[in-house]
Structures are given as structure tokens and as C-alpha cells.
Design an enzyme around this catalytic site. Sequence first.
Site, PDB file in Angstrom:
ATOM      1  N   CYS A   1       0.823  -1.214   0.000  1.00 31.12           N
ATOM      2  CA  CYS A   1       0.000   0.000   0.000  1.00 31.12           C
ATOM      3  C   CYS A   1       0.852   1.257   0.000  1.00 31.12           C
ATOM      4  CB  CYS A   1      -0.947  -0.009   1.184  1.00 31.12           C
ATOM      5  SG  CYS A   1      -2.183  -1.301   1.015  1.00 31.12           S
ATOM      6  N   HIS A   2       1.696   1.422   1.027  1.00 35.73           N
ATOM      7  CA  HIS A   2       2.485   2.640   1.098  1.00 35.73           C
ATOM      8  C   HIS A   2       3.953   2.337   1.347  1.00 35.73           C
ATOM      9  CE1 HIS A   2      -1.599   3.088   2.713  1.00 35.73           C
ATOM     10  NE2 HIS A   2      -1.681   3.994   1.759  1.00 35.73           N
ATOM     11  N   GLY A   3       4.316   1.077   1.079  1.00 39.62           N
ATOM     12  CA  GLY A   3       5.724   0.732   1.056  1.00 39.62           C
ATOM     13  C   GLY A   3       6.401   0.497   2.386  1.00 39.62           C
TER      14      GLY A   3
END
Lengths: 206, 245, 402
Positions: A159-161
Amino acid sequence: MTTVTDAEHDHKNITRRRFLTAATSAVGVVVGGMAVVPLIESMEPTAAALAASSTTVDLSPIEPGMQVTVPWQKKPVIIINRTPEMLASLKETMDKGILKDPLCKVPQQPPYCTNMYRSRIPEWYVGIRICNHLCCIPHYRPKKGSVAPWWLGGFHCPCHGSMYDLSCRVIQGSPAPHNMAVPEYEISTEKMSTTITHMYPKAHLC
Amino acid sequence: MSKYRYLCFLFVSMLVPTLAFGAGETVHWMTPHYTFNRTTVIAGARYFAAHCMACHSVSSLRYEYLTADLGMSKSEVMKDIMLPSGAAFKGTIDSPMPSDMAAKWLGKPPPDLSHMDRYLGSKFIYTYLLSFYWDPARPSGWNNYVFPMVAMPNILAPWGGTVGPKGQVIYPGKLSPAEYHKNVADVVAFLRYASDPSYFKRMALGPYVIGILLLFTILAYLLKTAYWLDLKKKGRHVDSRVKRS
Amino acid sequence: MSRFSVWVNQRLPLDETVKEHLTEYFAPKNFNILYYAGSLLLLMIVMQLISGFFLMAHYDPTSQGAFASVQGIMYDTNWGWLIRYMHVDGVSLIFILLYAHMFRGLLYGSHRTPRELVWIIGYVIYLLMMAEAFVGYVLPFGNLSYWAGEVITSIIHAVPIVGPSLTTLARGGPGVGTATLQRFLALHVVLFFLIILAAIVMHIVALHKVGSNNPDGIEIKKHKGADGKPLDGIPFHPYYTVKDLFGVGVFLTIFVTIIFYAPTMHGIFMERTTFLAANPMVSLPDVTPPWYLSPYYAMLRAVPNKYYGITIMITSVLLPFLLPWLDRNPVRSSRYRPVYKTMLIVAGISFITLAWVGEQPPLPKFFLIERVATALYLGFYILLPIISTIEPTRPVPERVTG
Ligand code: HEM
Ligand code: FES
């Protein structure tokens, strides 16, 4: 004169009214509160849900290096049988100093898992596979160099790493604030089984 | 008679205690004598676990409730009540007998007893348990005055004794009638708790809830009289503080 | 007034509404105990909404799961027993209040002109409450629920021509099952409930348009003071709000005592057959409606003919709509009409008797009592237009008494 006594009487009566209004309202609030508590408590998990809340997993088919993800209370729980190299990588990430909370000071795990393995038995990692950032399910990336050239194996959130090592400790530069949560569980290498009992209350899932 | 109709008949005869009257027999309903408190219910639970739970579940109850409601300790429950069949403490109180097996052995599966007391009443259960008689014509050898053609055998016969159809004693029981009746009454008390599990909670909480509501009522009454005093005064029928625009 | 409340009131008529319905709604000062029922009904509707909400959080509307989920509420849910008893015992208390409320109306002539619409809307609420109670009754899917559902939906069968398809429509299938539970749940919590709420609002708006009646049945607006306010009227707030608060206290104490010490009221508020799971194979030995509907059931049974029985039952349910016009006497309150009062009390006792026989098994020994009570009850409606024109009355006071 009558007017005086009337006024006095009125005055007394009004004080009395004020007092009684306050007292009645106060008791009324208590009565209301008494009704609200049971109503809210009724929305908590029922005894039936709690009785069905622990999950037992057979460990025998999980060979070294393998992982399984099992549902527990509608959450994915990952169980990894870590090889010696994998365990060594945990030390390495610490030495490199790239972890946000290498010593697991934030109680994201029960006290018996507060160690670099974040587990009861070093080889067996049991933890909730939910990213501490915003609740996605991170990908399991055990291969060295698979996410970045320096990658030693761990989890990478799509999703956001957010990045985690193989103990699910969060790596610096990730948006996730803490390590991933570890639930309370029991494990036995004789019976080759683990039972996940409940959420560790202090742990913050996401 | 097809097996199916037989089952229906059994069930219906259970639902209609009056059927027994129809058969021309007079049933003397007996009232169980017990004080309904935790001690009696715990005694009943122990007796139930020892004698009834082999066949009957009370699956609305959970073992843990026996600690929370009755004050038994967890180890007592584990030792005296729980069956060694791998039951969980938080799990429901189920009989270990698989119901298809039971149907084969007894002709019909033993019913779950969770709500029996509220459904049939304490008197019925008590009288039923004390109304078995020996009847060689029945497959199990047992029949019952209040539940003709009963499928359940009289498992309590060793303690209560065996009587024939006319009430004649065939074998006396190991226990005196008084002791035996007390045990059966305890079981009835347990089943009453099982069908009304909030009983002890309600009794504990009731006085406080009623107390605070009474206090509220009294205050509201005084408040009302304080306001309505206005109406008693001649020529003034409304509170002077109420602004009239 | 603060600037904020000015701002609000320019946009929302808060003050106006409070004035119109509370501080400047002038109610007669001689309300008696029967006048508590109205505000208590409002309270109880809210209580049903709250307890119902929390019940629904655990309820499973399927033929497999309904009974178990309701038992789960009783055994496994924190305070589930409290919430369910509130809801179930609440229904019986609502009907007690409704009967007291309606009887009050008839006693003091509150249904007479100009309050016909208050009465008619009120009676519509009563009918809706019966429907609401019936669909609610089926939901826990005990054996009583099942058979009540079967029997009532099969009464629709008797409707000429469309009957059979209506029955199927009500059940959502050939028999009472999951589809029935789901549509009954929707009716219970959405459609019927919302209509009831709307009807209650109309009931009160209609009442406040014409003003409250009182035990003397006379118009307080006939005698106004210099300020233009009725001399025998007092502002609803604070006088009746504090009085009703006291009523609420007494009522809640009774309610809680029932919940804690007699939640099933010995099988009257919660019948024993609700404790057995629904079973299409086993009909019940005692299929009787709940006590608040049993008078009509008794009237149905009193007639030894299916169609006449249903006709009598429906007629007796609908007759009260006509009462404002059946009564022709210029005096409203029964206080000044001894003959009317006697008739009303006889009809009331017959109604209670019918409620009692309706709960008894259908044995021939009850037939006589059933028929006599039905005749007396219906007799009230038939005789009223004649008696009310010829009955002697006592002088009616100018100003309210007591
Ligand atoms: C849930 C249902 C109901 C609610 C919440 C309700 C509420 C009220 C309230 C708050 C009042 C004013 C206070 C009072 O006079 O007691 C009132 C008055 C009245 N209601 Fe109802 N009501 C309901 C059902 C009924 C029914 C079923 C009827 C009759 C068929 C009815 C007939 C009347 C009449 C005639 C009055 C005027 C009484 C008078 O002015 O003397 N109501 N209602
Ligand atoms: S949810 Fe995993 S990084 Fe945002």
C-alpha cells in the site's frame, strides 16, 4: 401583610424547586447512565464469539523456511519456520541500525516475545500479518535483495511501502510507526501445534 | 406404526401432559421441595453431570457460567462437571453422545434440556423423574406414568428403586426415598437455573435498581408538589416566574 | 435570548414549537391518573426502539438461526437478558397502557367532537401496534412464533379471490420460513415502526390543535381570564412535565420490578411455548394469542362458523372507529351519564373476560361464557346510538371540578 409572607413563601418555594430540580436531574442522570452501561456492554463480543476465538494450528507440515497464513478472528496470522540464516539476518538488521524499534520497547508483543525473534521459540514466528500503518497485508519477501539491493528478507507492504524484517520489526523510512503486532499464543514443539488465544491488549494493530 | 409417527406421538404425548388423563390414569403432580439458591443448583449440576449428561445436553449454558453465576471455582467445574471428552471451559455443555447413535439406541435423540424447565415446568420434570415403572413390554423395559411409552430408561433406578406398573416395589433403591427425592429436586433446581440463567444476576441487582428508581420517584413527587403549590393559592393559577408574552 | 438562539430560531422554529406544545399549551388542571398513560406510551415507544436496536445487533433472521440467535442473546450476550426482557415485557406494558388510554377516552368522551381525528388516528396506532406485535412475535421463531405465523397468515387465506396469493405473499413461500422472517423483520423495524411514529406525531398535533379534554368533559376554553388564557388551564410545562416525570418514576419502578422478579409474568408476558424451537411437525397443544389480542380470538371462536366468526372478529376490531358518531348524547363525560358509565364498564368487563377465555383451551365448557361476553361487548356498540339519545344525564358543571 399577606403579600410579604407570600413573597417569602414564594422565595422559599423557588429555592426548593431549584434544589429538587437539581436532585431529580442528578438521579435521573444516574438512572440513565445505569441503563446506558448495559446497552453498550451488550455490543461487546458475546460469550459464543469469545469461545470460538482461539485457533489451533498444526505445525508439522511447515518445514524450515516455509510459512503459512491462517485466519484467526478474521485476521491473517502468519507462522514462519525460520532457518538459521533467517535468524542470522535478524542480528544483521540490528547491526546495520536500520530498525525503528530494534529492542521491541513498544509493547507490540506479549512480554514473553520481547526479544529480537519476537517469538516464544526463536525458529517459530507467530504474528498478525497486518501492516502497522493502515492495515494492509504486507507481502512476504524472504529472498535477499528482492525488494532492494540491501534487502535481507522480510515483509514489504504494497500500500504505502512499509518494510519489515523477518521478525516484523519495522525498517526506518517506512510510514508504519511500530513493529507489527504479535498476539498471545501458546506453542509446543512436542505436539507441534500452536494455539492463538487472544490479542495482546497493549499491542496496536494498525 | 411407522417410526416417524411413533416419534411424533412421543413428542406430542410429552407436550400434552393431559394425555395421561385421557388414558384414564390420574397423575398426582408432585411439587419439588428445594430452596432455589446457588448451593442447591450446584448440587443439582453435579448430579446432572454424573447421571444425565451422558445423554442430555444443556447446550445453551457454558461451563464458565457455572463459575460466574454459581460461584463454583474453575477447578471444581473441570473436575466435577466437565466431561473428559475434550470439552472447553468456554464451550457449551454438550452431551458426548452423538445424536444419531442416541436415536439408534433409544429410538429418538434425547432432547436438549436448556429450556425444559420453562417449557414444561418444575412440577412436570420432578413428577416425570419419579414416575418410572418397570414394564417388560417396552424395548427398554421402562415406562412412565406421566409420559407413556417413554424412550428414556430409568437411569436413576439403582438409587431410587424399581417399581412395577401398580407401584409395587420390585427392588428397593440404595437411597432412602427422602434422600433420593432431594437429589431429584436438586436436578430440577439446576434445570430451572439452566432455563433462566440470569436469575442470580437479577436477584443481586434488583434491589439497587428499584432503590434508585424509588429515589427518583420520590424526588419527582416532591418536585411536582413544589410546582403544584401554585395552584393551591387562590386567584393565582400559574407560576409567577412563567413569563407571559 | 442569546445571539446564537436568535440565529437558530430565525431558521428553525424551536422556541415557537416549545411554546406551542409545552409552555403555552394550556391543559386542563384536573387530569387524573388515567392521563399518565399518554406520556408513558411515548416513553415506551422510545424504550422499544432502544431495546429493539440492541436486540437486532444480535438477531439472525433465518429459520435455521433465529431461535439460536435469540437464545444467544439470553445466554451469551452481556446483559442480553435485560434487553430482551425490556423489549418483551415492554410490549405487554404498552398494551396495558393503550387499553387504559383508550378506556380513559371513552370514559370522559374524549373521542367526541371536536376530537374525532385524535381518536381515529389513535385507533389506527392501536391497530398498527397489533400488527407490529404480531410480526415481532414471529421473529424469535419459537414454536409459538411458528404456529402464530402459520395461523395468522392463513386467516388472510379467507379473503375472497386474492386470499391464497396474499398468503403466499405474506409468507414469501409455501410456508413460514427464512423469507417470512426477513420480510417480517423489515416490517417490524422499518415500515410498521415508521408509520407508527408518524401516526403518533399526527395524534399529538391533532390533539394540540383542538386542545385536551378532561374528566369533566367540558371545554376549558369557554372561560378565559383577562389575559385570554383559559381559567382552568395550566401550561403543560412545567406543571404537567413535572407531574408526568413522577408518573415516569412510578411506571419505571413497576417495569423494572417485573423485569427483575417476574420477567415472564408466569407465562402471560412470555408464553411457555416460546421456549421451544419452531417445529413444523409438532403443532402446539395451546395455540392461543398473546393476552392483548385474545379478546378478538375469543370472539372468533364464539361463533361456530368460519366465515361468520372471521366477520364478527373483524367487525369488533373496526367498530371503535365509529364511536364518535355512535354516541349521540350532548354530554361527553360519563361522570354525568350514569347509564353510559354502566354500559361502558360492562363492555370493559366483557372485554377482559374475553381476554381470559381467549387464553383457555377451546373446551365446550367455555362456550357459554364466550358467547355471552361477545354479545355484551358488541351490544355496547349496537345499543349506544339508542341509549345515548334517551338516557338521563346529571347537570354538568360550568367549571372543572377537583
Ligand atoms: C403508542 C400509542 C399512543 C401514544 C404514544 C399516544 C399519545 C398520546 C398523548 C401524549 C396524549 C396527550 C396526553 C393524554 O391526554 O394522555 C394523547 C391523547 C389522546 N389519545 Fe393517545 N396515544 C396513543 C394511542 C392512542 C390510541 C390507541 C387511542 C384511541 C383509539 C388514543 C386516543 C387518544 C385521545 C382520545 C386523546 C385525547 C385525550 C383527552 O384529551 O382527554 N391514543 N395520546
Ligand atoms: S498500510 Fe502498509 S504501508 Fe500503508
